[in-house]
Design a protein around this motif. Structure first.
Motif, PDB file in Angstrom:
ATOM      1  N   LEU A 199      -1.742   3.394  -3.484  1.00 25.00           N
ATOM      2  CA  LEU A 199      -1.941   2.395  -4.526  1.00 25.00           C
ATOM      3  C   LEU A 199      -1.346   1.051  -4.129  1.00 25.00           C
ATOM      4  N   THR A 200      -0.211   1.072  -3.454  1.00 22.19           N
ATOM      5  CA  THR A 200       0.464  -0.182  -3.109  1.00 22.19           C
ATOM      6  C   THR A 200       0.519  -0.449  -1.611  1.00 22.19           C
ATOM      7  N   ALA A 201       0.022   0.494  -0.792  1.00 16.55           N
ATOM      8  CA  ALA A 201      -0.018   0.280   0.654  1.00 16.55           C
ATOM      9  C   ALA A 201      -1.230  -0.580   1.021  1.00 16.55           C
ATOM     10  N   ALA A 202      -1.042  -1.472   1.990  1.00 22.38           N
ATOM     11  CA  ALA A 202      -2.149  -2.337   2.417  1.00 22.38           C
ATOM     12  C   ALA A 202      -3.197  -1.498   3.153  1.00 22.38           C
ATOM     13  N   PRO A 203      -4.441  -1.390   2.624  1.00 21.36           N
ATOM     14  CA  PRO A 203      -5.454  -0.551   3.267  1.00 21.36           C
ATOM     15  C   PRO A 203      -6.048  -1.222   4.506  1.00 21.36           C
ATOM     16  N   PRO A 204      -6.535  -0.420   5.462  1.00 19.47           N
ATOM     17  CA  PRO A 204      -7.080  -0.988   6.710  1.00 19.47           C
ATOM     18  C   PRO A 204      -8.252  -1.944   6.493  1.00 19.47           C
ATOM     19  N   GLU A 212       1.623  -9.840  -2.041  1.00 17.93           N
ATOM     20  CA  GLU A 212       1.915 -10.934  -2.966  1.00 17.93           C
ATOM     21  C   GLU A 212       1.045 -10.825  -4.208  1.00 17.93           C
ATOM     22  N   ASP A 213      -0.250 -10.494  -4.012  1.00 19.98           N
ATOM     23  CA  ASP A 213      -1.165 -10.318  -5.131  1.00 19.98           C
ATOM     24  C   ASP A 213      -0.685  -9.192  -6.046  1.00 19.98           C
ATOM     25  N   THR A 214      -0.231  -8.094  -5.461  1.00 26.67           N
ATOM     26  CA  THR A 214       0.278  -6.968  -6.244  1.00 26.67           C
ATOM     27  C   THR A 214       1.467  -7.384  -7.092  1.00 26.67           C
ATOM     28  N   ASN A 215       2.383  -8.112  -6.504  1.00 23.00           N
ATOM     29  CA  ASN A 215       3.586  -8.548  -7.233  1.00 23.00           C
ATOM     30  C   ASN A 215       3.244  -9.533  -8.347  1.00 23.00           C
ATOM     31  N   PHE A 264      -4.433  -6.044 -11.165  1.00 19.89           N
ATOM     32  CA  PHE A 264      -4.261  -5.794 -12.597  1.00 19.89           C
ATOM     33  C   PHE A 264      -4.224  -4.297 -12.879  1.00 19.89           C
ATOM     34  N   GLY A 265      -5.189  -3.559 -12.329  1.00 20.66           N
ATOM     35  CA  GLY A 265      -5.225  -2.113 -12.540  1.00 20.66           C
ATOM     36  C   GLY A 265      -4.019  -1.413 -11.944  1.00 20.66           C
ATOM     37  N   ARG A 298       3.108 -19.084 -16.667  1.00 23.71           N
ATOM     38  CA  ARG A 298       3.827 -19.669 -15.546  1.00 23.71           C
ATOM     39  C   ARG A 298       2.893 -19.767 -14.342  1.00 23.71           C
ATOM     40  N   SER A 299       2.982 -20.822 -13.579  1.00 23.66           N
ATOM     41  CA  SER A 299       2.131 -21.000 -12.404  1.00 23.66           C
ATOM     42  C   SER A 299       2.546 -20.034 -11.296  1.00 23.66           C
ATOM     43  N   ASP A 300       1.576 -19.617 -10.494  1.00 21.97           N
ATOM     44  CA  ASP A 300       1.833 -18.735  -9.356  1.00 21.97           C
ATOM     45  C   ASP A 300       0.779 -18.997  -8.294  1.00 21.97           C
ATOM     46  N   ALA A 301       0.766 -18.179  -7.249  1.00 23.60           N
ATOM     47  CA  ALA A 301      -0.137 -18.403  -6.123  1.00 23.60           C
ATOM     48  C   ALA A 301      -1.603 -18.203  -6.492  1.00 23.60           C
ATOM     49  N   LEU A 302      -1.893 -17.507  -7.599  1.00 23.18           N
ATOM     50  CA  LEU A 302      -3.275 -17.274  -8.039  1.00 23.18           C
ATOM     51  C   LEU A 302      -3.693 -18.245  -9.132  1.00 23.18           C
TER      52      LEU A 302
END
Length: 609
Positions: A410-415, A429-432, A467-468, A583-587
């Motif tokens: 779920l949180t590991a970066a997939p290939p 970063e997106d996950t956080n 989000f999910g 609050r502003s963020d990278a997205l």
């Protein structure tokens, strides 16, 4: 010297002047009335035989918001559709096929595929709930029972009475967990599949290596319902056929499911997305058109994925059933699948891990390999192809998908992040960011949302699935929707162990009314504006698929949020409201606001506001 007095107007002159004035006034009223009449003014009764679906005028956002305070196109009320449309699915309405005199190929199941109404047949109205509708029973109790009034159809209980699909019990409908091939319950059947495959501890998840399952011809999705306790999530699909309410029951129960059919077009899921495909007497002709439907399963299964196929014991000595089995065995052998195990009337095939077998096939062997230019992840309105999609060089070399077991995946970066140009650092970063955003949403809603309130959730612009993933500690499932222009990202969502689909939000979604408890729309209205689609259209479609008492979270530009707020009362989304500047963020979309609204429960007899 006195001035000569003016001659008074005659009666005739006064009459002529009044007539001219009235005529001029009428012309002005006609002009301004046609120019500024509310766009959402048509009611169901004005177009007999028409289907109330999404529609409205398409306008440029700059013009739309230029004078918001006095914009006459924002309605004070929106008409209510006739009660006969309480279960309307605009793009899967077979009445529309007859009325437009379309000629779908019934043998190929084209009549169960999407056919959306043309613009001239669209008009706006709110879909009413059925008479006696109640707020749905909450999960996990809903797995086993629903209110009969919410889906007033009991024919499946009678037709499948010997298979324990469902039982009518007073005001409720109960689901014992049976199915066509598992009368004694889905749980025992799931354990039997794990035993056949000799998985550790009789667990079908196989140490977290089996996570995503595709259940075709799923009935009321009891197989998928009981897989959840095994840490497996199934995309349960079935068409809106003679068992037309089976998916409606599944969704009312809170089980991940959707309307879909193996017809002429690819299913809207990316390649290499499922570890297991399942068909329990699903009445699908797998041999038609050179095995094109099995080849679609081949596209969807991961390297080494399984296909479990079951038929009733009564068919064991049936000559036709034996013929089908022999023909399927021959076809799948040529597709390089092998029989992993067979017991009684259940057989489980397995896909190869690499391209070795494909390269060893003799010249002219059918089905052929697909051309190198074919995109296996292109699915929106793309026809199936009767060919085998070989693995990429990287996947062939690794002999597998390279995914870690669930729940780590779920949180590991997939290939496959590399395929869409996203780095592991950007992924994390997106996950956080989404974990923080979701926490902030809950803070906004904490005064009105209680435990287990949400079950069916949709993320209308899922991006990488952040989000999910942020909802991992809640008892919900999320339908992650990738807009067509972002469909390549959906494979990352499946690689995280989540599920989703591709969709164009200029059209109605393939689901029943009153399906979801929560709709999350991040930047969706900005996106549809770029494609020339109407805000009102999407708002009314969201209302169609949102349950009474459900919530919408709309995150978009302030200009858009301000405009949407004007529709809240007309949509009856004003049971509870909250609006904040996040609050502003990278997205961050340069400037954003978050609007959260709650839909009221209202009846078909409610007066227009």
């Amino acid at each position: 010297m006195k001035q000569k007095s003016e001659k008074p107007y005659t009666a005739k002159q006064i009459t002529s002047a009044l007539i001219a004035f009235i005529f001029l006034l009428g012309v002005l009223c006609l002009y301004y009335g046609s120019s500024f009449a509310p766009a959402l003014s048509r009611s169901d009764g004005e177009h007999d035989g028409s289907d109330p679906v999404l529609g409205g005028n398409i306008r440029d956002f700059d013009d739309l918001f230029e004078d918001q305070e006095h914009n006459p196109e924002v309605p004070k009320s929106i008409p209510i559709c006739d009660i006969k449309h309480s279960e309307l699915i605009p793009c899967l309405d077979r009445n529309l096929i007859y009325q437009l005199k379309l000629k779908p190929n019934l043998t190929l199941m084209e009549h169960y595929e999407r056919h959306c109404p043309p613009p001239e047949r669209r008009f706006n109205c709110l879909i009413p709930p059925p008479i006696g509708y109640k707020i749905p029973i909450r999960w996990p109790e809903s797995r086993d029972e629903v209110w009969k009034a919410n889906i007033p159809h009991t024919h499946l209980a009678q037709e499948k009475s010997d298979q324990n699909w469902m039982v009518v019990n007073g005001e409720k409908i109960n689901f014992p967990g049976g199915g066509t091939h598992f009368h004694d319950g889905a749980n025992k059947y799931i354990v039997s599949l794990a035993r056949m495959l000799k998985f550790p501890n009789d667990k079908l998840h196989n140490g977290g290596n089996i996570r995503n399952v595709l259940d075709v011809g799923c009935g009321v999705a009891s197989f998928g319902a009981y897989l959840l306790s095994h840490s497996i999530i199934a995309m349960s699909i079935a068409p809106n056929d003679v068992h037309e309410n089976q998916i409606q029951f599944a969704l009312e129960r809170g089980i991940p499911s959707t309307l879909g059919v193996l017809g002429t077009k690819r299913l809207p899921y990316p390649s290499r997305s499922f570890e297991l495909a399942h068909c329990s007497r699903c009445r699908i002709d797998w041999l038609q058109r050179d095995g094109i439907l099995l080849l679609e399963l081949d596209r969807l299964l991961r390297p080494g994925g399984y296909f479990a196929y079951s038929s009733p014991e009564a068919y064991a000595l049936d000559p036709e059933n034996r013929r089908i089995w022999n023909a399927m065995h021959d076809l799948l052998r040529r597709m390089c699948w092998r029989v992993a195990v067979k017991k009684d009337q259940t057989v489980i095939w397995q896909k190869p891990l690499g391209n070795g077998c494909y390269l060893k096939r003799g010249p002219g062997t059918q089905p052929p390999l697909c051309s190198t230019g074919d995109d296996p992840d292109a699915t929106w309105n793309v026809h199936m192809k009767a060919c085998i999609i070989p693995y990429s060089a990287k996947m062939h070399k690794e002999r597998g998908s390279g995914l870690v077991p669930w729940p780590k995946r779920l949180t590991a970066a997939p290939p496959r992040l590399e395929d869409i140009g996203v780095s592991p650092e950007q992924f994390h970063e997106d996950t956080n960011i989404w974990q923080f955003r979701v926490n902030e949403y809950w803070k906004q809603m904490k005064s009105v949302v209680r435990k287990n309130y949400f079950r069916n959730v949709m993320d209308m612009n899922s991006n990488l699935g952040g989000f999910g993933a942020a909802l991992k500690d809640t008892d919900v499932w999320v339908m992650n929707v990738a807009p067509v222009n972002m469909s390549a990202r959906l494979k990352v969502i499946y690689d995280r162990g989540l599920i989703g689909t591709v969709h164009d939000w200029c059209e109605a979604f393939s689901t029943y009314p009153r399906t979801y408890d929560l709709l999350h729309a991040w930047g969706v209205f900005s996106e549809i504006q770029e494609h020339g689609c109407g805000v009102e259209d999407l708002l009314i479609e969201m209302d169609r698929i949102l349950r009474p008492d459900g919530f919408v979270i709309i995150r978009d530009k302030p200009l858009i949020i301000n405009y949407i707020r004007k529709f809240v009362t007309a949509l009856r989304w004003d049971r509870w409201l909250s609006e904040v500047e996040p609050r502003s963020d990278a997205l961050y979309l340069s400037e954003e606001r978050v609007l959260i609204a709650r839909k009221k429960l209202w009846s078909e007899g409610a007066s227009a506001m």
